[in-house]
Write a protein that holds these residues in place. Structure first.
Motif, mmCIF file in Angstrom:
data_model
loop_
_atom_site.group_PDB
_atom_site.id
_atom_site.type_symbol
_atom_site.label_atom_id
_atom_site.label_comp_id
_atom_site.label_asym_id
_atom_site.label_seq_id
_atom_site.Cartn_x
_atom_site.Cartn_y
_atom_site.Cartn_z
ATOM 1 N N LYS A 24 36.208 39.914 42.598
ATOM 2 C CA LYS A 24 37.393 40.682 42.670
ATOM 3 C C LYS A 24 37.248 41.992 43.116
ATOM 4 O O LYS A 24 36.497 42.771 42.494
ATOM 5 N N ALA A 25 38.086 42.203 44.054
ATOM 6 C CA ALA A 25 38.205 43.929 44.344
ATOM 7 C C ALA A 25 39.185 44.550 43.348
ATOM 8 O O ALA A 25 40.393 43.902 43.250
ATOM 9 N N GLY A 26 38.885 45.614 42.786
ATOM 10 C CA GLY A 26 39.900 46.407 41.914
ATOM 11 C C GLY A 26 40.633 47.363 42.828
ATOM 12 O O GLY A 26 40.229 47.631 43.837
ATOM 13 N N PRO A 27 41.548 47.982 42.278
ATOM 14 C CA PRO A 27 42.365 48.804 42.859
ATOM 15 C C PRO A 27 41.791 50.326 43.221
ATOM 16 O O PRO A 27 42.320 50.862 44.246
ATOM 17 N N ASP A 28 40.671 50.499 42.669
ATOM 18 C CA ASP A 28 39.856 51.506 43.118
ATOM 19 C C ASP A 28 38.973 51.119 44.240
ATOM 20 O O ASP A 28 37.950 51.993 44.357
ATOM 21 N N ASP A 29 38.829 50.098 44.445
ATOM 22 C CA ASP A 29 37.646 49.453 45.555
ATOM 23 C C ASP A 29 36.318 48.960 44.788
ATOM 24 O O ASP A 29 35.467 48.748 45.548
ATOM 25 N N SER A 30 36.355 49.160 43.418
ATOM 26 C CA SER A 30 35.367 48.706 42.756
ATOM 27 C C SER A 30 35.301 47.167 42.944
ATOM 28 O O SER A 30 36.542 46.439 42.844
ATOM 29 N N ILE A 31 34.032 46.607 42.959
ATOM 30 C CA ILE A 31 34.139 45.058 43.221
ATOM 31 C C ILE A 31 33.259 44.594 41.954
ATOM 32 O O ILE A 31 32.326 44.940 41.337
#
Length: 482
Positions: free
Chosen positions: A185-192
């Motif tokens: 899942k990709a987070g809102p800060d583009d962390s995966i």
């Protein structure tokens, strides 16, 4: 003076700032993922890689531009546009330090606007740069065409069917090992965020390419609110979702839904407590007060609203199959994937044993067919989803950027990912239909996957596949863009 010569960050130059020179390469045929190793010397070499003419799928018009972005945890991203025909660009006034990354995007500046609304033509990156005060480094960046697949975390880039392992925390993602990634899942800060389910842990890959342990200590036990997620005994996680506020929801093999906020266990939202890895627990989060979940062994989709659980889709008699279908009388059988689609405000779910993909409108509460023709044809490129007979679909995911719905069939076709495009046609996204591990650096449609379990998309349109049987996360460059 050519635009290429230098781009200086806004503000005055500071004593001790460094400079990064980016040298673009357009490999043909493409290599494996670009090197991410840092160097203590003043120059990072290309490791023997050549810079031939542009690959055939790159336009050659000199009006095309490159955007070079330098970013690190200790300073705001620094960006500048350059002429792509020069093949390089220099950015100065970079605060020295570790964990510096370079990203390169290409856009066709004949479009109406530059930036996120212009077509992405290719992308490259380099992670793991350390810059000393006053130092200048040259970084080679291999550019990938849209639709190229690369391994960004987990198994080695070629050969075999992947390598299982639990290593690499604190280091670069392409040097780490995973075990059966069941969710991504990709987070809102583009962390995966990726579930390394074989080892009972959820890993986080940050925007700079580094991997850390995010949740789970490798065991399962009593999960207490207020404890750090990374040291909590959450156990193996089957699915991950994120609410609009950025909180993560982890659905583990024990039929428990754990909410994580700011790296801390916020609550155990649902707790059945019975372990069953075969249930393929799956979750769709709408907002902080509303979520839906299912498992393959129950003929139900459940709703949790304001902490209260209820049945949302059931197979109560008499059964209905004519649209619009009453959601309490639909003969659901073996549901194994669910996602929330903002376009149409619907739940989309894989009704595996009925060979259907269905949607539930959250506007009128009724069920409608999406990919479901029991007498229809097997997949062919561009087929109408209502004319297709999917083979035991088990994975569905939704991309809010373009509205694409991804899905995976089982059986002999479990190694490919399909999607429904904006024209309402089914197309191949990744995989050949043959089990295996291959294709890095080439088109995703020519790669071999091994039981992909989830798909997610970051803000730049890159799609990430949890390649479960290959113990890897595969990325399709710009794969979710039109």
């Amino acid at each position: 003076m050519p635009l290429l010569l230098a781009a200086v960050a806004a503000g005055c130059s500071r004593s001790g700032d460094g400079t990064i020179s980016v040298q673009l390469t357009y490999p043909s045929p493409p290599p494996s993922a670009p090197s991410a190793a840092s160097s203590s010397s003043g120059v990072l070499s290309a490791g023997g890689a050549s810079a031939p003419a542009l690959a055939p799928n790159y336009p050659v018009a000199p009006s095309n531009r490159i955007l070079i972005r330098v970013l690190a945890p200790h300073f705001a991203p620094i960006e500048a546009w350059f002429d792509r025909s020069d093949g390089r660009g220099v950015i100065a006034n970079i605060p020295p330090g570790p964990r510096i990354a370079v990203e390169v995007d290409e856009y066709d500046n004949t479009a109406s606007t530059l930036g996120t609304n212009a077509p992405l033509l290719g992308r490259g990156w380099f992670h793991g740069i350390t810059l000393s005060p006053g130092e200048a480094k040259t970084v080679p960046v291999a550019m990938y065409a849209k639709g190229t697949i690369v391994t960004v975390c987990g198994a080695p880039a070629s050969g075999g069917t992947g390598t299982s392992g639990d290593s690499g925390d604190g280091g670069l993602d392409n040097e780490a090992l995973l075990g059966n990634p069941s969710a991504v899942k990709a987070g809102p800060d583009d962390s995966i965020y990726v579930s390394s389910s074989a080892f009972g842990k959820v890993k986080r890959i940050d925007r700079y390419g580094y991997l850390t342990g995010f949740a789970g200590d490798g065991t399962h036990g009593t999960i207490a609110a207020g404890t750090p997620a990374s040291s909590s005994p959450i156990g193996s996680v089957s699915d991950i979702d994120i609410d609009p506020s950025g909180n993560l929801y982890l659905f583990n093999y024990w039929n428990q839904i754990v909410k994580v906020a700011g790296g801390v266990v916020s609550a155990v939202v649902y707790d059945n407590g019975i372990e069953n890895p075969a249930a393929r627990f799956n979750i769709a989060v709408v907002n902080v007060d509303l979520l839906y979940f299912l498992n393959y062994l129950d003929r139900r989709i459940y709703q949790i609203f304001d902490s209260s659980k209820s049945d949302f889709v059931t197979d109560d008699a008499p059964h209905e199959t004519a649209e619009p279908i009453d959601r309490f009388h639909y003969p659901i059988n073996g549901p194994s994937g669910v996602t929330y689609a903002t376009i149409g405000n619907s739940l989309v779910f894989a009704d595996t044993e009925n060979d259907r993909i269905m949607r539930v409108s959250l506007l009128d509460g009724n069920i409608y067919y999406l990919v479901a023709d029991p007498g229809g044809a097997p997949f062919s490129e561009g087929i109408d989803p209502l004319a297709m007979a999917p083979v035991r679909p088990r994975v569905v995911d939704y991309n809010p950027i373009t509205g694409k719905i991804f899905f995976v069939e089982t059986g002999t076709n479990t190694s490919r990912v399909l999607y429904i495009d904006a024209q309402d046609q089914v197309r191949i996204f990744a995989g050949t239909g043959v089990l295996g591990f291959s294709g890095d650096g080439g088109p995703a449609t020519g790669a071999r996957l091994y039981d992909p379990r989830a798909v997610t998309v970051d803000s730049r349109g890159n799609a990430y596949i949890a390649d479960y049987g290959n113990h890897a996360v595969r990325m399709v460059v710009g794969g979710a863009l039109p």
